[in-house]
Design a protein around this motif. Structure first.
Motif, short mmCIF file in Angstrom:
data_model
loop_
_atom_site.label_atom_id
_atom_site.label_comp_id
_atom_site.label_asym_id
_atom_site.label_seq_id
_atom_site.Cartn_x
_atom_site.Cartn_y
_atom_site.Cartn_z
N ASN A 30 0.83 -1.20 0.00
CA ASN A 30 0.00 0.00 0.00
C ASN A 30 0.87 1.25 0.00
O ASN A 30 0.55 2.23 -0.65
CB ASN A 30 -0.94 0.01 1.20
CG ASN A 30 -2.01 -1.06 1.10
OD1 ASN A 30 -2.32 -1.53 0.01
ND2 ASN A 30 -2.54 -1.45 2.22
N GLY A 31 1.96 1.24 0.72
CA GLY A 31 2.88 2.37 0.76
C GLY A 31 3.51 2.64 -0.59
O GLY A 31 3.68 3.79 -1.00
N ARG A 32 3.87 1.57 -1.28
CA ARG A 32 4.46 1.73 -2.61
C ARG A 32 3.47 2.36 -3.58
O ARG A 32 3.81 3.26 -4.35
CB ARG A 32 4.91 0.38 -3.15
CG ARG A 32 6.14 -0.16 -2.49
CD ARG A 32 6.61 -1.43 -3.14
NE ARG A 32 7.51 -2.11 -2.23
CZ ARG A 32 7.45 -3.39 -1.91
NH1 ARG A 32 6.51 -4.15 -2.44
NH2 ARG A 32 8.29 -3.91 -1.07
N VAL A 33 2.25 1.88 -3.53
CA VAL A 33 1.22 2.42 -4.42
C VAL A 33 0.98 3.89 -4.11
O VAL A 33 0.88 4.72 -5.01
CB VAL A 33 -0.10 1.60 -4.29
CG1 VAL A 33 -1.25 2.31 -4.99
CG2 VAL A 33 0.10 0.21 -4.83
N GLU A 34 0.90 4.22 -2.83
CA GLU A 34 0.69 5.61 -2.45
C GLU A 34 1.83 6.49 -2.92
O GLU A 34 1.63 7.63 -3.34
CB GLU A 34 0.50 5.73 -0.93
CG GLU A 34 -0.80 5.13 -0.44
CD GLU A 34 -2.03 5.75 -1.08
OE1 GLU A 34 -2.05 6.98 -1.30
OE2 GLU A 34 -2.97 5.00 -1.37
N ARG A 35 3.05 5.99 -2.85
CA ARG A 35 4.22 6.76 -3.29
C ARG A 35 4.19 6.98 -4.80
O ARG A 35 4.48 8.07 -5.29
CB ARG A 35 5.52 6.05 -2.88
CG ARG A 35 6.75 6.86 -3.19
CD ARG A 35 6.73 8.19 -2.43
NE ARG A 35 7.61 9.12 -3.10
CZ ARG A 35 7.37 10.41 -3.25
NH1 ARG A 35 6.30 10.95 -2.74
NH2 ARG A 35 8.20 11.18 -3.88
#
Length: 66
Positions: A30-35
């Protein structure tokens, strides 16, 4: 089953994209997608500030993010 609008599903078919969903308890993905989303948003914002037409900005964004 999760909600997905008919419009969004049709859009994904049109662009031959697949929908990938992550698990709610998997913060790394989820963090990667948000970034990625934030980076793309920043690029589009910069092109808007430079008065570049949106259709050209999309191409520039795609080339820049590769």
């Amino acid at each position: 089953m999760t909600f997905s609008s008919v419009y969004f599903s049709q859009l994904m078919k049109t662009f031959k994209c697949t929908i990938k969903r992550s698990r709610p308890r998997h913060p790394q993905s989820n963090g990667r997608v948000e970034r990625v989303n934030r980076t793309i948003q920043d690029i589009l914002y910069a092109t808007d500030q430079a008065n570049i037409p949106f259709h050209k900005a999309l191409h520039l964004t795609q080339d820049e993010y590769k």
